[in-house]
Scaffold this motif. Structure first.
Motif, short mmCIF file in Angstrom:
data_model
loop_
_atom_site.label_atom_id
_atom_site.label_comp_id
_atom_site.label_asym_id
_atom_site.label_seq_id
_atom_site.Cartn_x
_atom_site.Cartn_y
_atom_site.Cartn_z
N ARG A 121 0.81 -1.23 0.00
CA ARG A 121 0.00 0.00 0.00
C ARG A 121 0.85 1.27 0.00
N GLY A 122 2.15 1.12 0.15
CA GLY A 122 3.03 2.29 0.20
C GLY A 122 2.85 3.09 1.46
N GLN A 123 2.50 2.45 2.57
CA GLN A 123 2.20 3.15 3.82
C GLN A 123 3.33 3.01 4.84
N ASP A 124 3.56 4.08 5.57
CA ASP A 124 4.46 4.09 6.71
C ASP A 124 3.69 3.55 7.92
N LEU A 125 4.13 2.43 8.47
CA LEU A 125 3.42 1.80 9.58
C LEU A 125 3.97 2.18 10.95
N GLY A 126 4.92 3.12 10.96
CA GLY A 126 5.43 3.61 12.23
C GLY A 126 6.79 3.02 12.58
N GLY A 127 7.34 3.49 13.67
CA GLY A 127 8.65 3.04 14.10
C GLY A 127 8.90 3.43 15.53
N GLN A 128 10.10 3.11 16.01
CA GLN A 128 10.48 3.43 17.37
C GLN A 128 11.97 3.72 17.42
N SER A 129 12.42 4.24 18.56
CA SER A 129 13.84 4.45 18.77
C SER A 129 14.19 4.06 20.19
N TYR A 130 15.41 3.56 20.37
CA TYR A 130 15.89 3.13 21.68
C TYR A 130 17.31 3.63 21.88
N ALA A 131 17.58 4.20 23.05
CA ALA A 131 18.94 4.53 23.43
C ALA A 131 19.34 3.51 24.49
N VAL A 132 20.26 2.60 24.12
CA VAL A 132 20.55 1.46 24.99
C VAL A 132 22.05 1.29 25.18
N ALA A 133 22.40 0.67 26.29
CA ALA A 133 23.79 0.27 26.52
C ALA A 133 24.16 -0.86 25.56
N GLN A 134 25.43 -1.04 25.36
CA GLN A 134 25.87 -2.08 24.43
C GLN A 134 25.28 -3.45 24.80
N ALA A 135 25.19 -3.72 26.10
CA ALA A 135 24.67 -5.02 26.54
C ALA A 135 23.21 -5.22 26.18
#
Length: 425
Positions: A121-135
Protein backbone atom coordinates in the motif's frame (compact mmCIF):
# COMPACT_ATOMS: atom_id res chain seq x y z
CA UNK A 1 13.78 -46.13 33.35
CA UNK A 2 13.57 -43.20 30.92
CA UNK A 3 14.28 -39.65 32.02
CA UNK A 4 10.66 -38.72 31.31
CA UNK A 5 9.39 -41.44 33.63
CA UNK A 6 11.93 -40.39 36.25
CA UNK A 7 10.67 -36.82 35.97
CA UNK A 8 7.10 -37.94 36.70
CA UNK A 9 8.03 -39.60 39.95
CA UNK A 10 10.39 -36.78 41.00
CA UNK A 11 12.71 -39.03 42.99
CA UNK A 12 15.86 -37.99 41.15
CA UNK A 13 16.79 -36.41 37.85
CA UNK A 14 19.76 -38.10 36.17
CA UNK A 15 21.80 -36.27 33.57
CA UNK A 16 23.71 -38.82 31.54
CA UNK A 17 25.80 -36.44 29.41
CA UNK A 18 28.16 -33.64 30.41
CA UNK A 19 27.11 -30.13 29.49
CA UNK A 20 29.10 -26.95 28.84
CA UNK A 21 29.49 -24.32 31.53
CA UNK A 22 28.64 -21.67 28.96
CA UNK A 23 25.75 -22.33 26.63
CA UNK A 24 26.04 -20.42 23.35
CA UNK A 25 23.18 -21.04 20.96
CA UNK A 26 22.60 -21.03 17.27
CA UNK A 27 19.13 -21.03 15.72
CA UNK A 28 18.28 -23.48 12.94
CA UNK A 29 14.76 -23.09 11.56
CA UNK A 30 13.14 -25.99 9.71
CA UNK A 31 9.73 -26.62 8.21
CA UNK A 32 7.30 -24.50 6.24
CA UNK A 33 4.41 -22.62 7.73
CA UNK A 34 1.25 -21.74 5.88
CA UNK A 35 0.40 -18.17 4.89
CA UNK A 36 3.77 -16.77 5.94
CA UNK A 37 4.10 -13.01 5.49
CA UNK A 38 7.04 -12.07 3.23
CA UNK A 39 9.12 -9.35 4.89
CA UNK A 40 12.38 -7.66 3.95
CA UNK A 41 14.61 -6.49 6.81
CA UNK A 42 17.27 -4.28 5.26
CA UNK A 43 20.69 -3.93 6.87
CA UNK A 44 20.48 -1.08 9.36
CA UNK A 45 22.69 1.81 8.35
CA UNK A 46 25.71 1.96 10.68
CA UNK A 47 25.23 -1.50 12.18
CA UNK A 48 28.47 -2.79 10.63
CA UNK A 49 30.30 -0.85 13.35
CA UNK A 50 28.08 -2.15 16.15
CA UNK A 51 28.78 -5.33 18.14
CA UNK A 52 25.33 -6.76 17.26
CA UNK A 53 23.78 -7.06 13.80
CA UNK A 54 20.31 -5.73 14.55
CA UNK A 55 18.68 -6.59 11.21
CA UNK A 56 19.83 -10.21 11.37
CA UNK A 57 18.46 -10.63 14.89
CA UNK A 58 15.12 -9.10 13.89
CA UNK A 59 14.83 -11.35 10.82
CA UNK A 60 15.75 -14.49 12.79
CA UNK A 61 13.11 -13.66 15.41
CA UNK A 62 10.40 -13.17 12.81
CA UNK A 63 11.27 -16.32 10.87
CA UNK A 64 11.40 -18.43 14.03
CA UNK A 65 7.84 -17.38 14.86
CA UNK A 66 6.53 -19.27 11.84
CA UNK A 67 4.54 -16.23 10.74
CA UNK A 68 7.14 -14.65 8.43
CA UNK A 69 9.30 -15.52 5.47
CA UNK A 70 12.42 -13.46 4.87
CA UNK A 71 13.02 -11.69 1.55
CA UNK A 72 16.62 -11.27 0.37
CA UNK A 73 18.10 -7.82 1.09
CA UNK A 74 21.73 -8.55 0.25
CA UNK A 75 23.71 -5.38 -0.39
CA UNK A 76 20.90 -3.05 0.72
CA UNK A 77 21.25 -0.72 3.71
CA UNK A 78 18.41 1.70 4.48
CA UNK A 79 17.86 3.90 7.52
CA UNK A 80 14.58 4.91 9.11
CA UNK A 81 14.56 8.19 7.19
CA UNK A 82 14.81 6.56 3.78
CA UNK A 83 11.73 6.59 1.59
CA UNK A 84 11.89 3.17 -0.07
CA UNK A 85 10.99 2.53 -3.70
CA UNK A 86 8.03 0.29 -2.91
CA UNK A 87 7.78 -0.96 -6.49
CA UNK A 88 11.24 -2.50 -6.21
CA UNK A 89 10.33 -4.30 -2.99
CA UNK A 90 7.02 -5.50 -4.40
CA UNK A 91 8.97 -6.95 -7.33
CA UNK A 92 11.19 -8.78 -4.84
CA UNK A 93 8.06 -10.34 -3.37
CA UNK A 94 7.96 -8.42 -0.09
CA UNK A 95 4.74 -7.27 1.55
CA UNK A 96 6.57 -5.20 4.15
CA UNK A 97 9.99 -3.67 4.73
CA UNK A 98 11.89 -2.76 7.92
CA UNK A 99 14.66 -0.16 7.80
CA UNK A 100 16.76 1.45 10.49
CA UNK A 101 20.04 2.76 11.84
CA UNK A 102 22.50 2.20 14.67
CA UNK A 103 24.57 5.15 15.94
CA UNK A 104 27.04 5.10 18.84
CA UNK A 105 26.43 8.05 21.18
CA UNK A 106 29.05 10.10 22.98
CA UNK A 107 28.27 8.43 26.30
CA UNK A 108 28.92 4.95 24.85
CA UNK A 109 25.30 4.00 24.41
CA UNK A 110 23.75 3.19 21.05
CA UNK A 111 20.83 4.95 19.39
CA UNK A 112 18.78 2.33 17.54
CA UNK A 113 15.97 3.49 15.26
CA UNK A 114 13.72 1.71 12.81
CA UNK A 115 10.68 2.14 10.59
CA UNK A 116 8.22 -0.35 9.13
CA UNK A 117 6.70 0.02 5.68
CA UNK A 118 3.73 -1.64 4.00
CA UNK A 119 5.15 -1.81 0.48
CA UNK A 120 1.91 -3.13 -1.02
CA UNK A 121 0.00 0.00 0.00
CA UNK A 122 3.03 2.29 0.20
CA UNK A 123 2.20 3.15 3.82
CA UNK A 124 4.46 4.09 6.71
CA UNK A 125 3.42 1.80 9.58
CA UNK A 126 5.43 3.61 12.23
CA UNK A 127 8.65 3.04 14.10
CA UNK A 128 10.48 3.43 17.37
CA UNK A 129 13.84 4.45 18.77
CA UNK A 130 15.89 3.13 21.68
CA UNK A 131 18.94 4.53 23.43
CA UNK A 132 20.55 1.46 24.99
CA UNK A 133 23.79 0.27 26.52
CA UNK A 134 25.87 -2.08 24.43
CA UNK A 135 24.67 -5.02 26.54
CA UNK A 136 21.07 -4.23 25.58
CA UNK A 137 21.51 -4.10 21.81
CA UNK A 138 20.01 -7.57 21.42
CA UNK A 139 17.06 -6.53 23.60
CA UNK A 140 16.48 -3.53 21.33
CA UNK A 141 16.45 -5.85 18.32
CA UNK A 142 13.95 -8.16 20.02
CA UNK A 143 11.70 -5.20 20.80
CA UNK A 144 11.82 -4.14 17.17
CA UNK A 145 10.75 -7.65 16.21
CA UNK A 146 7.95 -7.44 18.79
CA UNK A 147 6.71 -4.18 17.23
CA UNK A 148 6.75 -5.65 13.72
CA UNK A 149 5.08 -8.88 14.80
CA UNK A 150 2.23 -7.09 16.56
CA UNK A 151 1.74 -4.54 13.79
CA UNK A 152 1.50 -7.18 11.07
CA UNK A 153 -0.24 -10.06 12.89
CA UNK A 154 -2.31 -8.32 15.56
CA UNK A 155 -0.78 -10.54 18.26
CA UNK A 156 1.73 -9.38 20.84
CA UNK A 157 5.32 -10.39 20.10
CA UNK A 158 7.28 -12.40 22.67
CA UNK A 159 10.82 -11.98 21.33
CA UNK A 160 11.94 -9.72 24.19
CA UNK A 161 10.93 -12.27 26.84
CA UNK A 162 13.30 -14.74 28.50
CA UNK A 163 13.67 -18.47 28.99
CA UNK A 164 15.21 -20.41 31.85
CA UNK A 165 16.88 -23.80 31.56
CA UNK A 166 19.36 -26.09 33.32
CA UNK A 167 22.76 -27.47 32.26
CA UNK A 168 25.32 -29.82 33.77
CA UNK A 169 29.09 -29.75 33.23
CA UNK A 170 30.94 -32.53 35.01
CA UNK A 171 29.52 -32.40 38.53
CA UNK A 172 28.36 -28.79 38.19
CA UNK A 173 24.72 -27.92 37.55
CA UNK A 174 23.67 -24.44 36.46
CA UNK A 175 20.41 -22.60 36.13
CA UNK A 176 20.49 -20.15 33.22
CA UNK A 177 18.40 -17.19 32.09
CA UNK A 178 18.61 -16.33 28.39
CA UNK A 179 16.86 -14.34 25.69
CA UNK A 180 13.92 -16.07 24.06
CA UNK A 181 16.16 -17.01 21.13
CA UNK A 182 18.59 -18.69 23.54
CA UNK A 183 21.33 -16.09 23.23
CA UNK A 184 22.80 -13.86 25.95
CA UNK A 185 22.70 -16.60 28.59
CA UNK A 186 23.45 -15.55 32.18
CA UNK A 187 24.04 -18.02 35.00
CA UNK A 188 21.55 -17.54 37.84
CA UNK A 189 22.73 -20.40 40.06
CA UNK A 190 25.46 -23.03 40.15
CA UNK A 191 25.42 -26.13 42.33
CA UNK A 192 27.23 -29.47 42.67
CA UNK A 193 23.80 -31.11 43.07
CA UNK A 194 20.94 -31.35 40.53
CA UNK A 195 18.63 -28.42 39.83
CA UNK A 196 15.27 -29.20 38.19
CA UNK A 197 11.83 -27.75 37.40
CA UNK A 198 12.56 -24.00 37.04
CA UNK A 199 9.33 -21.97 36.91
CA UNK A 200 9.01 -18.23 36.27
CA UNK A 201 6.91 -16.06 38.56
CA UNK A 202 4.09 -14.19 36.78
CA UNK A 203 5.97 -10.86 36.92
CA UNK A 204 9.24 -12.36 35.72
CA UNK A 205 11.22 -11.26 38.78
CA UNK A 206 11.66 -14.70 40.37
CA UNK A 207 12.26 -18.33 39.54
CA UNK A 208 11.06 -21.21 41.64
CA UNK A 209 13.03 -24.43 41.28
CA UNK A 210 13.96 -27.70 42.96
CA UNK A 211 17.49 -28.18 44.32
CA UNK A 212 19.05 -31.40 45.60
CA UNK A 213 21.78 -29.64 47.58
CA UNK A 214 20.26 -30.98 50.82
CA UNK A 215 20.63 -34.47 49.31
CA UNK A 216 16.89 -34.51 48.66
CA UNK A 217 14.54 -32.37 46.55
CA UNK A 218 13.80 -28.98 48.16
CA UNK A 219 11.90 -26.00 46.67
CA UNK A 220 13.42 -22.50 46.55
CA UNK A 221 12.40 -19.18 45.04
CA UNK A 222 15.18 -17.06 43.55
CA UNK A 223 15.23 -13.33 42.78
CA UNK A 224 16.68 -13.07 39.26
CA UNK A 225 18.23 -9.60 39.67
CA UNK A 226 19.67 -9.80 43.18
CA UNK A 227 20.35 -13.53 43.33
CA UNK A 228 18.71 -13.73 46.75
CA UNK A 229 16.70 -16.85 47.36
CA UNK A 230 14.18 -18.15 49.86
CA UNK A 231 13.61 -21.70 51.07
CA UNK A 232 9.94 -22.49 50.44
CA UNK A 233 9.46 -26.22 51.01
CA UNK A 234 11.85 -28.48 52.93
CA UNK A 235 9.48 -30.93 54.54
CA UNK A 236 10.02 -34.59 55.28
CA UNK A 237 10.39 -36.58 52.08
CA UNK A 238 10.30 -35.07 48.60
CA UNK A 239 9.48 -31.43 47.79
CA UNK A 240 9.08 -30.83 44.06
CA UNK A 241 7.29 -29.49 40.96
CA UNK A 242 6.62 -25.84 41.94
CA UNK A 243 4.01 -23.90 39.94
CA UNK A 244 3.06 -20.25 40.47
CA UNK A 245 -0.50 -19.04 40.75
CA UNK A 246 -1.30 -16.24 38.25
CA UNK A 247 -1.32 -13.61 41.02
CA UNK A 248 2.12 -14.71 42.22
CA UNK A 249 0.95 -15.19 45.79
CA UNK A 250 0.84 -18.98 45.92
CA UNK A 251 2.89 -21.95 44.78
CA UNK A 252 1.40 -25.34 44.09
CA UNK A 253 3.95 -28.01 45.00
CA UNK A 254 4.21 -31.79 45.23
CA UNK A 255 5.10 -33.07 48.71
CA UNK A 256 5.48 -36.57 50.10
CA UNK A 257 5.43 -35.44 53.73
CA UNK A 258 2.27 -37.45 54.43
CA UNK A 259 3.22 -40.52 52.42
CA UNK A 260 2.76 -40.63 48.65
CA UNK A 261 3.35 -37.62 46.41
CA UNK A 262 0.41 -35.22 46.80
CA UNK A 263 -0.49 -31.67 45.76
CA UNK A 264 -0.32 -28.78 48.23
CA UNK A 265 -0.66 -25.00 48.06
CA UNK A 266 1.87 -22.91 49.94
CA UNK A 267 2.34 -19.17 50.31
CA UNK A 268 4.98 -17.83 47.92
CA UNK A 269 6.84 -16.48 50.93
CA UNK A 270 6.80 -19.86 52.67
CA UNK A 271 4.69 -21.18 55.54
CA UNK A 272 2.51 -24.17 56.25
CA UNK A 273 1.25 -25.99 53.13
CA UNK A 274 -2.40 -26.81 52.57
CA UNK A 275 -3.26 -30.16 50.99
CA UNK A 276 -5.42 -29.82 47.88
CA UNK A 277 -6.70 -33.36 47.43
CA UNK A 278 -7.02 -36.60 49.35
CA UNK A 279 -5.72 -39.41 47.18
CA UNK A 280 -3.77 -42.62 47.60
CA UNK A 281 -2.26 -42.14 44.14
CA UNK A 282 0.73 -40.13 42.95
CA UNK A 283 -0.41 -36.56 42.10
CA UNK A 284 2.24 -34.21 40.70
CA UNK A 285 3.23 -31.62 38.06
CA UNK A 286 0.60 -28.97 38.85
CA UNK A 287 -0.11 -26.14 36.39
CA UNK A 288 -2.52 -23.27 37.09
CA UNK A 289 -5.01 -22.06 34.51
CA UNK A 290 -4.58 -18.38 33.50
CA UNK A 291 -7.60 -17.32 35.59
CA UNK A 292 -6.21 -19.12 38.64
CA UNK A 293 -9.44 -21.04 39.19
CA UNK A 294 -8.19 -24.50 38.27
CA UNK A 295 -5.07 -26.65 38.38
CA UNK A 296 -4.10 -29.25 35.80
CA UNK A 297 -1.92 -32.05 37.16
CA UNK A 298 -0.68 -35.58 36.55
CA UNK A 299 -2.04 -38.54 38.49
CA UNK A 300 -1.82 -42.32 38.24
CA UNK A 301 -5.15 -42.73 40.04
CA UNK A 302 -6.53 -44.51 36.96
CA UNK A 303 -3.65 -46.97 36.89
CA UNK A 304 -1.29 -45.01 34.63
CA UNK A 305 -0.22 -41.35 34.46
CA UNK A 306 -2.91 -39.12 32.94
CA UNK A 307 -3.70 -35.40 33.14
CA UNK A 308 -6.53 -34.23 35.36
CA UNK A 309 -8.10 -30.90 36.32
CA UNK A 310 -9.47 -29.73 39.66
CA UNK A 311 -10.38 -26.43 41.37
CA UNK A 312 -7.29 -24.57 42.59
CA UNK A 313 -8.76 -24.59 46.10
CA UNK A 314 -8.96 -28.39 45.98
CA UNK A 315 -11.85 -30.74 45.34
CA UNK A 316 -12.94 -33.32 42.84
CA UNK A 317 -10.76 -33.95 39.82
CA UNK A 318 -11.86 -34.67 36.26
CA UNK A 319 -9.74 -36.51 33.74
CA UNK A 320 -8.63 -34.46 30.73
CA UNK A 321 -6.50 -36.78 28.57
CA UNK A 322 -8.01 -39.90 27.05
CA UNK A 323 -5.80 -40.37 23.98
CA UNK A 324 -2.83 -42.53 24.92
CA UNK A 325 -2.09 -44.57 28.02
CA UNK A 326 0.67 -42.37 29.48
CA UNK A 327 0.41 -38.55 29.52
CA UNK A 328 2.49 -36.18 31.67
CA UNK A 329 3.96 -32.65 31.95
CA UNK A 330 0.92 -30.40 31.34
CA UNK A 331 1.41 -26.78 30.27
CA UNK A 332 -1.45 -24.33 29.68
CA UNK A 333 -1.25 -21.47 27.18
CA UNK A 334 -1.72 -17.95 28.49
CA UNK A 335 -4.91 -17.52 26.46
CA UNK A 336 -6.36 -20.66 28.04
CA UNK A 337 -7.01 -22.32 24.69
CA UNK A 338 -4.30 -24.97 24.55
CA UNK A 339 -2.84 -27.77 26.64
CA UNK A 340 0.63 -29.03 25.76
CA UNK A 341 1.84 -32.29 27.26
CA UNK A 342 4.08 -35.30 26.69
CA UNK A 343 2.51 -38.58 25.60
CA UNK A 344 4.21 -41.96 25.36
CA UNK A 345 3.50 -43.45 21.95
CA UNK A 346 4.93 -46.88 21.17
CA UNK A 347 7.70 -46.27 23.69
CA UNK A 348 8.52 -42.79 22.35
CA UNK A 349 7.81 -39.59 24.30
CA UNK A 350 6.27 -37.00 21.99
CA UNK A 351 4.94 -33.48 22.42
CA UNK A 352 1.18 -33.21 21.92
CA UNK A 353 -1.13 -30.20 21.82
CA UNK A 354 -4.82 -30.32 22.76
CA UNK A 355 -7.37 -27.65 21.91
CA UNK A 356 -9.23 -27.53 25.20
CA UNK A 357 -12.56 -26.37 23.80
CA UNK A 358 -12.89 -29.28 21.39
CA UNK A 359 -10.59 -31.86 22.96
CA UNK A 360 -8.84 -32.32 19.60
CA UNK A 361 -5.27 -33.60 20.02
CA UNK A 362 -2.33 -33.39 17.61
CA UNK A 363 1.18 -34.82 17.90
CA UNK A 364 3.49 -31.99 16.80
CA UNK A 365 6.93 -33.65 16.83
CA UNK A 366 8.67 -36.60 15.20
CA UNK A 367 11.30 -36.96 17.94
CA UNK A 368 11.12 -39.64 20.64
CA UNK A 369 12.43 -38.11 23.88
CA UNK A 370 10.49 -34.84 24.29
CA UNK A 371 10.18 -33.22 27.73
CA UNK A 372 9.16 -30.08 29.61
CA UNK A 373 6.88 -28.12 27.24
CA UNK A 374 6.30 -24.44 28.03
CA UNK A 375 4.28 -21.88 26.08
CA UNK A 376 5.48 -18.48 24.96
CA UNK A 377 3.49 -15.79 26.80
CA UNK A 378 1.64 -14.93 23.57
CA UNK A 379 0.53 -18.58 23.28
CA UNK A 380 1.92 -18.91 19.74
CA UNK A 381 5.06 -21.03 20.30
CA UNK A 382 6.15 -23.85 22.61
CA UNK A 383 9.67 -24.45 23.90
CA UNK A 384 10.56 -28.00 24.92
CA UNK A 385 13.54 -30.27 25.52
CA UNK A 386 14.29 -33.24 23.30
CA UNK A 387 17.09 -35.37 21.87
CA UNK A 388 18.45 -35.10 18.34
CA UNK A 389 21.31 -37.22 17.04
CA UNK A 390 21.93 -38.45 20.56
CA UNK A 391 22.25 -34.97 22.04
CA UNK A 392 19.87 -33.08 24.25
CA UNK A 393 18.65 -29.74 22.91
CA UNK A 394 15.95 -27.12 23.20
CA UNK A 395 13.43 -26.66 20.42
CA UNK A 396 10.64 -24.24 19.71
CA UNK A 397 7.65 -25.23 17.62
CA UNK A 398 4.53 -23.63 16.28
CA UNK A 399 1.35 -25.11 17.72
CA UNK A 400 0.71 -27.08 14.54
CA UNK A 401 4.26 -28.42 14.47
CA UNK A 402 4.89 -27.14 10.96
CA UNK A 403 7.88 -24.98 11.83
CA UNK A 404 10.55 -25.70 14.44
CA UNK A 405 13.72 -23.98 15.56
CA UNK A 406 16.56 -25.74 17.33
CA UNK A 407 18.38 -23.84 20.06
CA UNK A 408 21.43 -26.07 20.20
CA UNK A 409 24.37 -25.87 22.60
CA UNK A 410 27.63 -25.96 20.66
CA UNK A 411 29.31 -28.57 22.84
CA UNK A 412 26.67 -30.13 25.02
CA UNK A 413 23.11 -30.52 26.17
CA UNK A 414 20.42 -28.34 27.69
CA UNK A 415 17.38 -29.32 29.78
CA UNK A 416 14.29 -28.16 31.69
CA UNK A 417 13.16 -25.05 29.76
CA UNK A 418 10.53 -22.63 31.04
CA UNK A 419 9.39 -19.60 29.02
CA UNK A 420 9.06 -16.43 31.05
CA UNK A 421 6.24 -13.83 31.00
CA UNK A 422 6.07 -10.54 29.11
CA UNK A 423 8.47 -7.94 30.47
CA UNK A 424 7.50 -4.39 31.35
CA UNK A 425 9.31 -1.92 29.10
Amino acid sequence: MSKTITRFYFFLLIFSLGLPAFAQFRVDVSGIGLNQLPIAVATFRGESGAPQKIASIVQADLERSGQFRGVDTTGVALDEGSRPDVAVWRQKGADSLATGSVVRLADGRYDVRFRLWDVVRGQDLGGQSYAVAQADLRLAAHRIADFIYEKLTGDKGAFSTRIAYVTKAGQRYQLWVADADGENAQSALASPEPIISPAWSPNGSQLAYVSFESRKPVVYTHDVVSGKRRLIANFRGSNSAPAWSPDGRTLAVTLSRDGGSQLYAIDAGGGEPRRLAQSSSIDTEPAYTPDGKSIYFVSDRGGAPQIYKMPSTGGNAERVTFTGSYNISPAISADGRWLAYISRVNGAFKLHVMELASGAVNAVTDTSADESPSFAPNSRLIVYATQQQGREALMTTTLDGKLKARLAGQNGNIREPDWGPFQKQ
